[in-house]
Design a protein around this motif. Sequence first.
Motif, short mmCIF file in Angstrom:
data_model
loop_
_atom_site.label_atom_id
_atom_site.label_comp_id
_atom_site.label_asym_id
_atom_site.label_seq_id
_atom_site.Cartn_x
_atom_site.Cartn_y
_atom_site.Cartn_z
N LEU A 1 0.93 -1.25 0.25
CA LEU A 1 -0.14 -0.07 0.00
C LEU A 1 0.78 1.39 -0.04
O LEU A 1 0.25 2.27 -0.45
N HIS A 2 1.90 1.02 0.46
CA HIS A 2 2.94 2.18 0.78
C HIS A 2 3.16 2.87 -0.79
O HIS A 2 3.62 3.86 -0.97
N ASN A 3 3.12 1.98 -2.00
CA ASN A 3 3.36 2.42 -3.29
C ASN A 3 2.49 3.30 -3.71
O ASN A 3 2.48 3.87 -4.85
N VAL A 4 1.29 3.46 -2.97
CA VAL A 4 0.51 4.48 -3.62
C VAL A 4 1.12 5.93 -3.91
O VAL A 4 0.33 6.67 -4.54
N TYR A 5 2.18 6.16 -3.24
CA TYR A 5 2.65 7.63 -3.38
C TYR A 5 3.22 7.67 -4.84
O TYR A 5 3.36 8.56 -5.49
N LEU A 6 3.75 6.45 -5.47
CA LEU A 6 4.15 6.40 -6.63
C LEU A 6 2.87 6.67 -7.48
O LEU A 6 3.12 7.33 -8.69
N LEU A 7 2.06 5.87 -7.65
CA LEU A 7 0.74 6.07 -8.27
C LEU A 7 0.26 7.53 -8.10
O LEU A 7 -0.22 8.12 -9.10
N ALA A 8 0.22 8.20 -6.99
CA ALA A 8 -0.25 9.66 -6.96
C ALA A 8 0.64 10.49 -7.70
O ALA A 8 0.03 11.38 -8.45
N ILE A 9 2.13 10.39 -7.64
CA ILE A 9 2.59 11.40 -8.38
C ILE A 9 2.76 11.19 -9.93
O ILE A 9 2.83 12.10 -10.41
N ALA A 10 2.66 9.79 -10.23
CA ALA A 10 2.40 9.57 -11.76
C ALA A 10 1.05 10.20 -12.24
O ALA A 10 1.10 10.75 -13.23
N SER A 11 0.14 9.99 -11.34
CA SER A 11 -1.10 10.79 -11.69
C SER A 11 -0.95 12.16 -11.77
O SER A 11 -1.55 12.92 -12.82
N LEU A 12 -0.34 12.82 -10.77
CA LEU A 12 -0.23 14.30 -11.08
C LEU A 12 0.58 14.53 -12.18
O LEU A 12 0.32 15.60 -12.76
N ALA A 13 1.63 13.96 -12.53
CA ALA A 13 2.33 14.00 -13.84
C ALA A 13 1.66 13.86 -14.99
O ALA A 13 1.91 14.73 -15.97
N ALA A 14 0.55 13.04 -15.02
CA ALA A 14 -0.28 12.82 -16.12
C ALA A 14 -1.18 13.90 -16.10
O ALA A 14 -1.27 14.46 -17.24
N LEU A 15 -1.71 14.65 -15.19
CA LEU A 15 -2.65 15.52 -15.23
C LEU A 15 -1.66 16.66 -15.96
O LEU A 15 -2.23 17.77 -16.64
N ALA A 16 -0.42 17.25 -15.19
CA ALA A 16 0.23 18.19 -15.64
C ALA A 16 0.72 17.88 -17.17
O ALA A 16 0.66 18.79 -17.91
N MET A 17 0.91 16.67 -17.69
CA MET A 17 1.10 16.68 -19.11
C MET A 17 -0.07 16.73 -20.05
O MET A 17 0.10 17.31 -21.17
N VAL A 18 -1.26 16.42 -19.44
CA VAL A 18 -2.46 16.70 -20.39
C VAL A 18 -2.65 18.14 -20.52
O VAL A 18 -3.09 18.71 -21.79
N TYR A 19 -2.47 19.19 -19.47
CA TYR A 19 -2.57 20.36 -19.67
C TYR A 19 -1.34 21.06 -19.31
O TYR A 19 -1.09 21.81 -18.22
N VAL A 20 -0.43 20.78 -20.03
CA VAL A 20 0.89 21.71 -19.73
C VAL A 20 0.80 22.89 -19.64
O VAL A 20 0.41 23.62 -20.49
#
Length: 418
Positions: free
Chosen positions: A196-215
Amino acid sequence: MSANRTAFPIIFVAILSVCLMFLIIHNTTSFLSLLSFPVASLVPFVCISLMFIIILNLAMRQALTMYVASIIAFITISHFYIIPGLKVSNENLKIVADSKHLLLSFITLLPIFGLIKIPAHRILKSVIYLFGSVIAWGFFSLVIAKLDLPILHVVERALSSMGIKPPFQNFLLSPLQFVLISISTMVLVILLIKSLHNVYLLAIASLAALAMVYVSSLSIILFAILGSVLCLFSAIITSRNMAFNDELTGIPGRRSLTQYAQEVSGQFAVVMIDIDFFKNFNDKYGHDAGDDVIKLVASKIAKTGNRGRAFRYGGEEFTLVFDGKYIDDVRETIEDLRVQLESYPMAIRIQNRPQKSASESKNRRHAPVKQEIVKVTCSFGIAQSSLGSNDFKAAIKRADSALYKAKKGGRNCVRTVE
Ligand SMILES: Nc1nc2c(ncn2[C@@H]2O[C@H](COP(=O)(O)OP(=O)(O)OP(=O)(O)O)[C@@H](O)[C@H]2O)c(=O)[nH]1
């Protein structure tokens, strides 16, 4: 499961929702564009904070968090300082350093780096890992940037030849971006299931994906700030676990017990548990097999019901604390645990022993590992707090003397001291 672990997904969802809200507002109204100047002035602050996290993590030797934090810093710095410069001077280089491709490459490589485990004490390895991964990340950004458009054209042509109108104009992602993000998401979800600790990786990847869609400058800054907060969270939680959890068994250790002793109410039952004839076991099967047994026993004790909290007291000794309970409330639970341990066939790995010479010792690493089923028993001593007193040390002492009685009484039994 500790409170930290359960709190983490909630924090993740909360951060993600706030981020999403900001991005939606930013893209649907020009309200936040009013903030663009003060927001841009935050960049040096963000970069300094990230550098602080890197140093902090270097000190704590957490290669993965260090890697993630440094890449976030690089993405932020390049978005604001490098890419605008390259845009003017060199059209070819611009695509290499394009924020969208830097973020995409980061998202794609994140699960790979999530899988690599650097031993805590290998500081040089960690530094090599950090530089190696930054180079891999830069190189991969270049490859993605070069392939993105050609792949889009190939797919469009293939679809047109089949008479299908390419739908990509309506999509936020190109085919390559879509495939890479999907693969990365799948691997991150598998990592999350593992821990469950790896949730932080998923969270950071999601933030990066959002930033990527609306650079945009705002989305990159949000990514940097929230990403670094998550890295910091991960660092704090990992270091807390390192300090409070026992390294071998993963259950709370002696330090946690001392802290918990301050929190218990005036009424509690405490149980001291000791593995029987463990020295003989170590002598017969070796220290590694002994460690396996300690881990197995710990995992069984940690699952004790009746709201018992398990701790490794030290060596082959464990403690269970039942807050708000009397001896009579826990006697049956402990008897059940004793029977469970006694009847549990433990599979341990055994290598040929004893070793006689240095060369034999060397060969031991390559010696075939046998599995053997062993039976282990434990002795138990139960005590409770004295009426109206929460003197924890005194209760432990009494549980210890009950344990001594159990050992004297032939082992594999439960004894109490009132
Ligand atoms: N493999 C392994 N052995 C440990 C660890 N911690 C302590 N030990 C060993 O545990 C053994 C404890 O032995 P003793 O305290 O003499 O007692 P015992 O053999 O369990 O016998 P009784 O308690 O009298 O039933 C020692 O040989 C320690 O070296 C550990 O983390 N791993």
